[in-house]
Design a protein around this motif. Structure first.
Motif, PDB file in Angstrom:
ATOM      1  N   PHE A  25      19.407  12.550  13.209  1.00  0.00           N
ATOM      2  CA  PHE A  25      19.082  11.458  14.109  1.00  0.00           C
ATOM      3  C   PHE A  25      20.238  10.464  14.085  1.00  0.00           C
ATOM      4  CE2 PHE A  25      14.926  12.933  12.421  1.00  0.00           C
ATOM      5  CZ  PHE A  25      14.460  13.495  13.594  1.00  0.00           C
ATOM      6  N   LEU A  26      20.957  10.358  15.195  1.00  0.00           N
ATOM      7  CA  LEU A  26      22.173   9.560  15.226  1.00  0.00           C
ATOM      8  C   LEU A  26      21.981   8.262  15.999  1.00  0.00           C
ATOM      9  CD1 LEU A  26      24.921  12.270  15.919  1.00  0.00           C
ATOM     10  CD2 LEU A  26      23.850  11.613  13.753  1.00  0.00           C
ATOM     11  N   SER A  27      22.644   7.228  15.527  1.00  0.00           N
ATOM     12  CA  SER A  27      22.690   5.960  16.250  1.00  0.00           C
ATOM     13  C   SER A  27      23.813   6.033  17.288  1.00  0.00           C
ATOM     14  CB  SER A  27      22.960   4.809  15.282  1.00  0.00           C
ATOM     15  OG  SER A  27      24.275   4.939  14.744  1.00  0.00           O
ATOM     16  N   HIS A  28      23.886   5.011  18.131  1.00  0.00           N
ATOM     17  CA  HIS A  28      24.976   4.960  19.107  1.00  0.00           C
ATOM     18  C   HIS A  28      26.325   4.930  18.390  1.00  0.00           C
ATOM     19  CE1 HIS A  28      26.924   4.084  22.939  1.00  0.00           C
ATOM     20  NE2 HIS A  28      27.613   3.143  22.324  1.00  0.00           N
ATOM     21  N   ALA A  29      26.375   4.207  17.269  1.00  0.00           N
ATOM     22  CA  ALA A  29      27.621   4.137  16.497  1.00  0.00           C
ATOM     23  C   ALA A  29      27.987   5.511  15.920  1.00  0.00           C
ATOM     24  CB  ALA A  29      27.483   3.110  15.383  1.00  0.00           C
ATOM     25  N   ASP A  30      26.972   6.273  15.482  1.00  0.00           N
ATOM     26  CA  ASP A  30      27.218   7.610  14.958  1.00  0.00           C
ATOM     27  C   ASP A  30      27.814   8.517  16.033  1.00  0.00           C
ATOM     28  OD1 ASP A  30      26.195   7.024  12.420  1.00  0.00           O
ATOM     29  OD2 ASP A  30      24.142   7.522  13.055  1.00  0.00           O
ATOM     30  N   LEU A  31      27.293   8.418  17.253  1.00  0.00           N
ATOM     31  CA  LEU A  31      27.814   9.233  18.353  1.00  0.00           C
ATOM     32  C   LEU A  31      29.284   8.939  18.597  1.00  0.00           C
ATOM     33  CD1 LEU A  31      24.874   8.953  20.939  1.00  0.00           C
ATOM     34  CD2 LEU A  31      25.474  10.949  19.560  1.00  0.00           C
ATOM     35  N   ALA A  32      29.629   7.647  18.573  1.00  0.00           N
ATOM     36  CA  ALA A  32      31.027   7.256  18.786  1.00  0.00           C
ATOM     37  C   ALA A  32      31.906   7.725  17.633  1.00  0.00           C
ATOM     38  CB  ALA A  32      31.118   5.735  18.949  1.00  0.00           C
ATOM     39  N   ARG A  33      31.404   7.614  16.394  1.00  0.00           N
ATOM     40  CA  ARG A  33      32.183   8.017  15.225  1.00  0.00           C
ATOM     41  C   ARG A  33      32.480   9.505  15.223  1.00  0.00           C
ATOM     42  NH1 ARG A  33      30.349   9.976  10.503  1.00  0.00           N
ATOM     43  NH2 ARG A  33      28.189   9.393  11.025  1.00  0.00           N
ATOM     44  N   LEU A  34      31.540  10.307  15.719  1.00  0.00           N
ATOM     45  CA  LEU A  34      31.719  11.757  15.760  1.00  0.00           C
ATOM     46  C   LEU A  34      32.361  12.231  17.067  1.00  0.00           C
ATOM     47  CD1 LEU A  34      28.314  12.834  14.183  1.00  0.00           C
ATOM     48  CD2 LEU A  34      30.563  12.793  13.085  1.00  0.00           C
ATOM     49  N   ASN A  35      32.788  11.261  17.887  1.00  0.00           N
ATOM     50  CA  ASN A  35      33.500  11.552  19.142  1.00  0.00           C
ATOM     51  C   ASN A  35      32.670  12.403  20.109  1.00  0.00           C
ATOM     52  OD1 ASN A  35      35.942  10.168  18.457  1.00  0.00           O
ATOM     53  ND2 ASN A  35      36.483  11.885  17.118  1.00  0.00           N
ATOM     54  N   PHE A  36      31.372  12.122  20.167  1.00  0.00           N
ATOM     55  CA  PHE A  36      30.521  12.781  21.141  1.00  0.00           C
ATOM     56  C   PHE A  36      30.548  11.996  22.448  1.00  0.00           C
ATOM     57  CE2 PHE A  36      28.003  14.797  17.571  1.00  0.00           C
ATOM     58  CZ  PHE A  36      28.321  16.102  17.933  1.00  0.00           C
ATOM     59  N   GLU A  37      30.721  12.697  23.546  1.00  0.00           N
ATOM     60  CA  GLU A  37      30.659  12.090  24.869  1.00  0.00           C
ATOM     61  C   GLU A  37      29.503  12.748  25.625  1.00  0.00           C
ATOM     62  OE1 GLU A  37      34.421  12.397  26.764  1.00  0.00           O
ATOM     63  OE2 GLU A  37      35.479  11.230  25.235  1.00  0.00           O
ATOM     64  N   PRO A  38      28.319  12.146  25.613  1.00  0.00           N
ATOM     65  CA  PRO A  38      27.146  12.774  26.213  1.00  0.00           C
ATOM     66  C   PRO A  38      27.312  13.070  27.702  1.00  0.00           C
ATOM     67  CG  PRO A  38      26.505  10.943  24.807  1.00  0.00           C
ATOM     68  CD  PRO A  38      27.994  10.870  24.958  1.00  0.00           C
ATOM     69  N   ASP A  39      26.880  14.290  28.096  1.00  0.00           N
ATOM     70  CA  ASP A  39      26.852  14.640  29.514  1.00  0.00           C
ATOM     71  C   ASP A  39      25.670  13.970  30.195  1.00  0.00           C
ATOM     72  OD1 ASP A  39      29.018  16.444  29.172  1.00  0.00           O
ATOM     73  OD2 ASP A  39      27.634  17.973  28.438  1.00  0.00           O
ATOM     74  N   ILE A  40      24.585  13.839  29.462  1.00  0.00           N
ATOM     75  CA  ILE A  40      23.378  13.223  29.992  1.00  0.00           C
ATOM     76  C   ILE A  40      22.622  12.576  28.846  1.00  0.00           C
ATOM     77  CG2 ILE A  40      21.941  15.289  29.726  1.00  0.00           C
ATOM     78  CD1 ILE A  40      21.800  12.751  32.632  1.00  0.00           C
ATOM     79  N   LYS A  41      21.909  11.506  29.146  1.00  0.00           N
ATOM     80  CA  LYS A  41      21.118  10.803  28.152  1.00  0.00           C
ATOM     81  C   LYS A  41      19.775  10.457  28.770  1.00  0.00           C
ATOM     82  CE  LYS A  41      21.139   6.550  25.342  1.00  0.00           C
ATOM     83  NZ  LYS A  41      21.974   5.415  24.875  1.00  0.00           N
ATOM     84  N   HIS A  42      18.676  10.825  28.073  1.00  0.00           N
ATOM     85  CA  HIS A  42      17.343  10.546  28.593  1.00  0.00           C
ATOM     86  C   HIS A  42      16.468   9.944  27.500  1.00  0.00           C
ATOM     87  CE1 HIS A  42      16.236  11.543  32.690  1.00  0.00           C
ATOM     88  NE2 HIS A  42      17.079  12.559  32.668  1.00  0.00           N
ATOM     89  N   ALA A  43      15.667   8.957  27.862  1.00  0.00           N
ATOM     90  CA  ALA A  43      14.696   8.386  26.939  1.00  0.00           C
ATOM     91  C   ALA A  43      13.542   9.368  26.755  1.00  0.00           C
ATOM     92  CB  ALA A  43      14.170   7.064  27.465  1.00  0.00           C
ATOM     93  N   LEU A  44      12.986   9.398  25.551  1.00  0.00           N
ATOM     94  CA  LEU A  44      11.854  10.272  25.257  1.00  0.00           C
ATOM     95  C   LEU A  44      10.517   9.583  25.439  1.00  0.00           C
ATOM     96  CD1 LEU A  44      13.041  12.126  22.018  1.00  0.00           C
ATOM     97  CD2 LEU A  44      13.317  12.782  24.405  1.00  0.00           C
ATOM     98  N   LYS A  45      10.548   8.287  25.754  1.00  0.00           N
ATOM     99  CA  LYS A  45       9.321   7.493  25.867  1.00  0.00           C
ATOM    100  C   LYS A  45       8.536   7.557  24.565  1.00  0.00           C
ATOM    101  CE  LYS A  45       8.844   7.697  30.880  1.00  0.00           C
ATOM    102  NZ  LYS A  45       7.954   7.977  32.038  1.00  0.00           N
ATOM    103  N   SER A  46       9.187   7.179  23.493  1.00  0.00           N
ATOM    104  CA  SER A  46       8.575   7.204  22.165  1.00  0.00           C
ATOM    105  C   SER A  46       7.433   6.205  22.084  1.00  0.00           C
ATOM    106  CB  SER A  46       9.630   6.885  21.107  1.00  0.00           C
ATOM    107  OG  SER A  46       9.045   6.725  19.856  1.00  0.00           O
ATOM    108  N   LYS A  47       6.474   6.491  21.199  1.00  0.00           N
ATOM    109  CA  LYS A  47       5.369   5.560  20.965  1.00  0.00           C
ATOM    110  C   LYS A  47       5.814   4.355  20.137  1.00  0.00           C
ATOM    111  CE  LYS A  47       1.758   9.112  21.076  1.00  0.00           C
ATOM    112  NZ  LYS A  47       0.667   9.765  20.298  1.00  0.00           N
TER     113      LYS A  47
END
Length: 264
Positions: A25-47
């Motif tokens: 489970f990655l934070s936004h900072a984790d995504l940037a640190r691992l150099n991930f560039e998302p093609d798409i991002k969707h909310a899961l509508k968590s409770k």
């Protein structure tokens, strides 16, 4: 402000996992640190109060992480974890499968209010597809009927299941599927529980049914083998996080309770 958003990371329908095989489970900072560039991002509508997201990325090897299919994780996650990850996977499939309208071929865009895609031209809506299915444990006294399904590579014995066809009730589907797959008839059908199943996108309706008549005759297509098993002499069965595993374990508990009451 601390970033508390959680991201499931998926590439080629595989989840990014930690070295010990747990979903990362990655934070936004984790995504940037691992150099991930998302093609798409969707909310899961968590409770929860904070949104969880699923992101689709290009596949690449990341030191300290591994990529695993959700099916390979079934044995090691809780039912709640499995359902949330399954929702994440189905959301991405829905997004990529409905980028264009099935009626006129024009592009789609995100619906203004609903969890849906809408055609920019003819305004046809596309909601995430969900296929209703039945899954049933047929019982005969101390025995239950378990089958090795053709799609299962490992010799694992499970309940019988099938898709509900147009014009059928779940109970009619259950009777038809059991007869087609193993040649027996059932009676006293009763609903137990349900479970979302993301392979590829079903809602499994779980039932018990009593054996009525007929000899076991497997169809040889959907089913490789099927046998009656005593509740205390079971073969390799599905994980407890699955609806099939829950039905079998519930049956075992019921028979153990009956046997204990008879002996006391």
């Amino acid at each position: 402000m601390q970033d508390t958003h959680v991201h499931y990371v998926v590439a080629d329908e595989k989840f990014l996992c930690t070295e010990d095989g747990k979903i990362a489970f990655l934070s936004h900072a984790d995504l940037a640190r691992l150099n991930f560039e998302p093609d798409i991002k969707h909310a899961l509508k968590s409770k929860s109060s904070e949104e969880d997201f699923v992101v689709s990325v290009a596949y690449k090897e990341i030191p300290g992480f591994s990529w695993r299919t959700l099916r390979s994780l079934v044995e090691s996650v809780t039912e709640e974890e499995f359902q949330t990850a399954g929702r994440a996977l189905q959301i991405l499939r829905w997004h990529f499968d409905h980028q264009y309208c099935g009626r006129c071929g024009k592009p789609t865009e995100q619906h203004a209010r609903d969890f849906a895609k809408v055609c920019v031209s003819c305004k046809l809506d596309f909601y995430p597809r969900l296929s209703p299915c039945i899954i049933t444990l047929v019982t005969r006294g101390d025995e239950c009927l378990l089958a090795w399904h053709a799609r299962s590579k490992d010799e694992k014995y499970s309940c019988l299941a099938g898709f509900i066809e147009m014009g059928e009730s779940p109970e009619q589907t259950l009777e038809r599927e059991v007869k087609e797959e193993v040649g027996v008839s059932v009676a006293n059908i009763r609903y137990v529980a349900s479970q979302p199943w993301p392979f590829p996108g079903q809602l499994m309706l779980g039932y018990f049914a009593d054996y009525a008549e007929g000899d076991l005759t497997v169809d040889g297509e959907e089913i490789r083998a099927a046998y009656w098993y005593r509740y205390d002499q079971l073969p390799n069965i599905p994980a407890a996080s699955t609806i099939s595993g829950r039905l079998i374990r519930t049956f075992v508990q019921e028979r153990q309770s009956i046997r204990s009451n008879n002996e006391s």
